[in-house]
Each structure stands twice: as structure tokens, then as C-alpha cells.
Design a protein around this motif. Structure first.
Motif, PDB file in Angstrom:
ATOM      1  N   ALA A 195       0.828  -1.206   0.000  1.00  7.72           N
ATOM      2  CA  ALA A 195       0.000   0.000   0.000  1.00  7.72           C
ATOM      3  C   ALA A 195       0.862   1.256   0.000  1.00  7.72           C
ATOM      4  O   ALA A 195       0.567   2.233  -0.706  1.00  7.72           O
ATOM      5  N   GLN A 196       1.953   1.234   0.771  1.00  8.93           N
ATOM      6  CA  GLN A 196       2.853   2.389   0.820  1.00  8.93           C
ATOM      7  C   GLN A 196       3.541   2.605  -0.524  1.00  8.93           C
ATOM      8  O   GLN A 196       3.684   3.749  -0.981  1.00  8.93           O
ATOM      9  N   ARG A 197       3.950   1.506  -1.172  1.00  2.40           N
ATOM     10  CA  ARG A 197       4.605   1.616  -2.469  1.00  2.40           C
ATOM     11  C   ARG A 197       3.627   2.135  -3.534  1.00  2.40           C
ATOM     12  O   ARG A 197       3.997   2.973  -4.370  1.00  2.40           O
ATOM     13  N   ALA A 198       2.392   1.633  -3.505  1.00  2.60           N
ATOM     14  CA  ALA A 198       1.388   2.093  -4.475  1.00  2.60           C
ATOM     15  C   ALA A 198       1.110   3.578  -4.298  1.00  2.60           C
ATOM     16  O   ALA A 198       0.957   4.318  -5.280  1.00  2.60           O
ATOM     17  N   ASP A 199       1.070   4.036  -3.056  1.00  5.84           N
ATOM     18  CA  ASP A 199       0.855   5.465  -2.798  1.00  5.84           C
ATOM     19  C   ASP A 199       2.022   6.293  -3.323  1.00  5.84           C
ATOM     20  O   ASP A 199       1.820   7.373  -3.892  1.00  5.84           O
ATOM     21  N   SER A 200       3.256   5.787  -3.153  1.00  4.36           N
ATOM     22  CA  SER A 200       4.431   6.506  -3.640  1.00  4.36           C
ATOM     23  C   SER A 200       4.427   6.597  -5.170  1.00  4.36           C
ATOM     24  O   SER A 200       4.802   7.626  -5.738  1.00  4.36           O
ATOM     25  N   ILE A 201       3.993   5.530  -5.837  1.00  6.26           N
ATOM     26  CA  ILE A 201       3.939   5.536  -7.308  1.00  6.26           C
ATOM     27  C   ILE A 201       2.927   6.570  -7.799  1.00  6.26           C
ATOM     28  O   ILE A 201       3.172   7.294  -8.782  1.00  6.26           O
ATOM     29  N   ARG A 202       1.789   6.676  -7.131  1.00  4.18           N
ATOM     30  CA  ARG A 202       0.768   7.657  -7.539  1.00  4.18           C
ATOM     31  C   ARG A 202       1.264   9.088  -7.373  1.00  4.18           C
ATOM     32  O   ARG A 202       0.762  10.000  -8.033  1.00  4.18           O
ATOM     33  N   ARG A 203       2.246   9.305  -6.497  1.00  5.66           N
ATOM     34  CA  ARG A 203       2.776  10.655  -6.254  1.00  5.66           C
ATOM     35  C   ARG A 203       4.034  10.937  -7.083  1.00  5.66           C
ATOM     36  O   ARG A 203       4.704  11.942  -6.844  1.00  5.66           O
ATOM     37  N   THR A 204       4.364  10.061  -8.042  1.00 10.23           N
ATOM     38  CA  THR A 204       5.613  10.179  -8.806  1.00 10.23           C
ATOM     39  C   THR A 204       5.320  10.301 -10.302  1.00 10.23           C
ATOM     40  O   THR A 204       4.407   9.657 -10.818  1.00 10.23           O
ATOM     41  N   VAL A 205       6.107  11.139 -10.991  1.00  8.18           N
ATOM     42  CA  VAL A 205       6.005  11.265 -12.445  1.00  8.18           C
ATOM     43  C   VAL A 205       7.345  10.887 -13.075  1.00  8.18           C
ATOM     44  O   VAL A 205       8.404  10.976 -12.441  1.00  8.18           O
ATOM     45  N   PHE A 253      12.907  10.764 -12.273  1.00  8.03           N
ATOM     46  CA  PHE A 253      11.695  10.497 -11.497  1.00  8.03           C
ATOM     47  C   PHE A 253      11.551  11.626 -10.476  1.00  8.03           C
ATOM     48  O   PHE A 253      12.508  11.964  -9.777  1.00  8.03           O
ATOM     49  N   VAL A 254      10.358  12.202 -10.442  1.00  7.98           N
ATOM     50  CA  VAL A 254      10.082  13.297  -9.510  1.00  7.98           C
ATOM     51  C   VAL A 254       8.920  12.868  -8.616  1.00  7.98           C
ATOM     52  O   VAL A 254       7.831  12.565  -9.119  1.00  7.98           O
ATOM     53  N   GLU A 255       9.172  12.848  -7.324  1.00  9.08           N
ATOM     54  CA  GLU A 255       8.134  12.440  -6.368  1.00  9.08           C
ATOM     55  C   GLU A 255       7.623  13.658  -5.604  1.00  9.08           C
ATOM     56  O   GLU A 255       8.407  14.451  -5.080  1.00  9.08           O
ATOM     57  N   TYR A 303      15.755  21.207 -25.058  1.00 13.82           N
ATOM     58  CA  TYR A 303      14.746  20.228 -25.472  1.00 13.82           C
ATOM     59  C   TYR A 303      13.487  20.352 -24.615  1.00 13.82           C
ATOM     60  O   TYR A 303      13.560  20.699 -23.430  1.00 13.82           O
ATOM     61  N   PRO A 304      12.327  20.085 -25.231  1.00  8.18           N
ATOM     62  CA  PRO A 304      11.085  20.042 -24.438  1.00  8.18           C
ATOM     63  C   PRO A 304      11.015  18.697 -23.696  1.00  8.18           C
ATOM     64  O   PRO A 304      11.265  17.641 -24.265  1.00  8.18           O
ATOM     65  N   VAL A 305      10.670  18.749 -22.436  1.00  7.37           N
ATOM     66  CA  VAL A 305      10.613  17.512 -21.642  1.00  7.37           C
ATOM     67  C   VAL A 305       9.260  16.838 -21.821  1.00  7.37           C
ATOM     68  O   VAL A 305       8.251  17.500 -22.129  1.00  7.37           O
ATOM     69  N   ARG A 306       9.267  15.539 -21.654  1.00  6.38           N
ATOM     70  CA  ARG A 306       8.029  14.755 -21.670  1.00  6.38           C
ATOM     71  C   ARG A 306       7.747  14.305 -20.237  1.00  6.38           C
ATOM     72  O   ARG A 306       8.652  13.868 -19.526  1.00  6.38           O
ATOM     73  N   VAL A 307       6.475  14.394 -19.835  1.00  2.83           N
ATOM     74  CA  VAL A 307       6.085  14.035 -18.465  1.00  2.83           C
ATOM     75  C   VAL A 307       4.951  13.020 -18.534  1.00  2.83           C
ATOM     76  O   VAL A 307       3.915  13.271 -19.175  1.00  2.83           O
ATOM     77  N   LEU A 308       5.147  11.880 -17.883  1.00  2.00           N
ATOM     78  CA  LEU A 308       4.157  10.806 -17.866  1.00  2.00           C
ATOM     79  C   LEU A 308       3.996  10.282 -16.438  1.00  2.00           C
ATOM     80  O   LEU A 308       4.896  10.453 -15.605  1.00  2.00           O
ATOM     81  N   PRO A 309       2.862   9.647 -16.145  1.00  2.00           N
ATOM     82  CA  PRO A 309       2.748   8.991 -14.833  1.00  2.00           C
ATOM     83  C   PRO A 309       3.813   7.906 -14.684  1.00  2.00           C
ATOM     84  O   PRO A 309       4.115   7.176 -15.635  1.00  2.00           O
ATOM     85  N   SER A 310       4.384   7.787 -13.503  1.00  7.39           N
ATOM     86  CA  SER A 310       5.438   6.802 -13.276  1.00  7.39           C
ATOM     87  C   SER A 310       4.839   5.433 -12.964  1.00  7.39           C
ATOM     88  O   SER A 310       3.760   5.324 -12.383  1.00  7.39           O
ATOM     89  N   LYS A 311       5.554   4.407 -13.395  1.00  8.99           N
ATOM     90  CA  LYS A 311       5.147   3.037 -13.090  1.00  8.99           C
ATOM     91  C   LYS A 311       5.942   2.452 -11.923  1.00  8.99           C
ATOM     92  O   LYS A 311       5.682   1.335 -11.497  1.00  8.99           O
ATOM     93  N   THR A 312       6.936   3.192 -11.451  1.00  3.64           N
ATOM     94  CA  THR A 312       7.767   2.720 -10.342  1.00  3.64           C
ATOM     95  C   THR A 312       7.950   3.847  -9.325  1.00  3.64           C
ATOM     96  O   THR A 312       7.807   5.024  -9.653  1.00  3.64           O
TER      97      THR A 312
END
Length: 301
Positions: free
Chosen positions: A107-117, A158-160, A181-190
Motif C-alpha cells: 500500500a505504501q509503495r502504491a501510494d508513492s507511485i501515484r505521487r511520482t512522475v 523520477f520526480v516524487e 529540449y522540451p521535456v516529456r512528463v508521464l505517470p510513473s510506473k515505479t
């Protein structure tokens, strides 16, 4: 059964006191009394499995006869039975605690992933501080890690954030020019692997030490500590005040923390990524931890 034998014994004593001739039924009772006297009423086979200790008191019906549902107290469980029960309870408790810890970690890891890009296409001149400053407009940044070859435009990070709102807002910064360069930002999987907190700076002096320290990886195993020191002093034109070379027999390469006398030398050392030291191209990045002096413990004589 002991109660049955006791009642039967009283009946036999009464018969002896009675001088009247015994009837056939009385003779049958006497035979039963004699049979019961030869039995051991405390033997375990006389106790049913449903027997409980609150039934140990002798009970009688209203007519004075012994109730067949109550028996003498059974023998206490052996010490082996108690040990087995205790061990079973401990195992169940430990398994439950491990499952609880595993669930909490997931649960803690899943919460950290949701807060990371996940940020890609990062210019080689962009530092972690500059990248974190860009995303600080979205919310509080807990951690920022740039990975990859500093000389490649394929660097990523990775930015949390401290909450999910900051991570969702950061997705809107995709396409922002950062460097060339323009940066690309996506939801993180880790999630970002946390640094051992005991290694992080503990004072302002240690934070200043981190600014003068670089983290070097992919070092050839055959390269000595003196060779690493000479390499960085020659390439960066600055004195190396402390160096910690680490490795083991499992990994094919080694790592090092290199502390310079001046922060400018550490910045110059970041340009050494890709240079060959021994037979391997090294990778250099800013260090998040200072190089602390080793504590020499006194030996007992």
C-alpha cells in the motif's frame, strides 16, 4: 464412572446390612458392583471427547440417581500438548504479522507511485536542482532523481511529490522547454528507491560536503583507489580530499564516492561520464550522501 462405583458400593453395604434373602435383581446388581470394582474409572478411555472441566462436579437427577452426562475430571494435558499449542499460536501470529507487513508495504509503495512522475528527454546540462525547481510550481517535491548518461539527450528522471495533486499537476508541464529540449512528463510506473536516511547529511557542514562530492559507478575492478584519485585530479584539475572505493565479489564493477576540496572540481567531474577508466566507461553523478570518515574501533587485547 467413579461416582457410579461409589453409589454401587453404598448399595452393596446396604444389602449386607439387610438380612432379607436377595432377589434375582439384587443379585444382578451385586454382580455389576463386583465388575465395576475391577475397573479403573480414571482411565482415559472412560472420558468422552466432549468432556469439559466444568463438568467435573458430580451431579444428580431430582430422584437422587447419578446423571450419565457427568464424569470425573480428566487428566490435564501433557507438557508436549501445551508446547504444540503454544508453537501453533506463535506461528499463526507471526504469519499474520508478516501478511500485515507485506500488505502495508504494498500500500505504501502504491501510494508513492501515484505521487511520482516520469520525465524524459532531459538536456544533459540540466541538474536535479533545476529540474526540481521547475516542478516545484506544481507542489512540494520530496525527491528528484536524474538517470542515464549525462552526455545523452535520452536522460530521464523520477520526480516524487508530497501528494497526488502535485503529480497530476506536473503532467501539464509536458512540452516545457528545459535547456535545449522540451521535456516529456508521464505517470510513473515505479517508485523512487529511497536513500538510507542514516547516510543523508546530518548538518550544514555535511550538506556542504555533498556539494563537493560525486558518485562514480561502473569502475573497472582492476583499477586501484590511487588510480581513481589520480584520474579525477588530472581530469578536473582539483585536489581529491577523500575517496571511498567500494565493491564485492558479486558485482563485476565497483563504485566510488569522491570528495573534492572545491565544489567547482565536483561540477567539472560530472563531465567525466563516458570517459574510460581502466577498461570501462565510468558514470558520474552528484552524490546525495557525504563521505564520512571511517570510525576505527579499538581492538581488545
Amino acid at each position: 464412572m467413579a461416582a457410579v462405583a461409589e453409589v454401587s458400593g453404598e448399595a452393596a453395604a446396604a444389602n449386607n446390612m439387610d438380612s432379607r434373602p436377595k432377589s434375582e435383581s439384587e443379585l444382578n446388581v451385586q454382580k455389576l458392583v463386583d465388575m465395576f470394582k475391577k475397573l479403573n474409572p480414571l482411565a482415559q478411555e472412560f472420558f468422552p471427547s466432549s468432556y469439559s472441566h466444568h463438568q467435573s462436579t458430580t451431579h444428580y437427577h431430582n430422584n437422587g440417581q447419578l446423571s450419565p452426562n457427568f464424569f470425573p475430571t480428566a487428566n490435564k494435558p501433557s507438557s508436549n500438548d501445551n508446547f504444540s499449542n503454544n508453537r501453533r499460536r506463535r506461528n499463526n501470529y507471526n504469519q499474520g504479522r508478516r501478511r500485515s507487513n507485506a500488505s502495508a508495504f504494498k500500500a505504501q509503495r502504491a501510494d508513492s507511485i501515484r505521487r511520482t512522475v516520469y520525465v524524459s528527454d532531459i538536456d544533459q546540462h540540466v541538474t536535479e536542482e533545476r529540474l526540481a525547481a521547475l516542478f516545484s510550481s506544481c507542489g512540494q517535491v520530496n525527491d528528484c532523481r536524474i538517470c542515464g548518461d549525462p552526455h545523452s539527450v535520452l536522460r530521464f528522471a523520477f520526480v516524487e511529490f508530497s501528494d497526488e495533486h502535485g503529480a497530476r499537476a506536473a503532467l501539464n508541464l509536458g512540452g516545457t522547454m528545459l535547456g535545449y529540449y522540451p521535456v516529456r512528463v508521464l505517470p510513473s510506473k515505479t517508485a523512487i528507491l529511497p536513500v538510507n536516511p542514516t547516510f543523508l547529511p546530518r548538518s550544514e557542514d555535511e550538506r556542504e560536503m555533498c556539494a563537493r562530492t560525486v558518485y562514480c559507478t561502473n569502475i573497472d575492478k582492476k583499477v586501484s583507489q590511487a588510480e581513481v584519485k589520480n584520474f579525477f585530479e588530472s581530469a578536473c584539475g582539483g585536489e581529491v580530499t577523500r575517496l571511498r572505493l567500494l565493491g564485492d565479489h558479486v558485482h563485476s564493477t565497483r563504485i566510488a564516492f569522491v570528495e573534492f576540496a572545491l565544489a567547482e572540481s565536483a561540477i567539472a567531474a560530472l563531465s567525466c561520464s563516458g570517459m574510460v577508466l581502466g577498461t570501462q566507461p565510468i558514470r558520474v553523478s552528484p552524490s546525495k550522501t557525504p563521505v564520512r570518515p571511517r570510525v576505527i574501533r579499538p581492538t581488545l587485547h
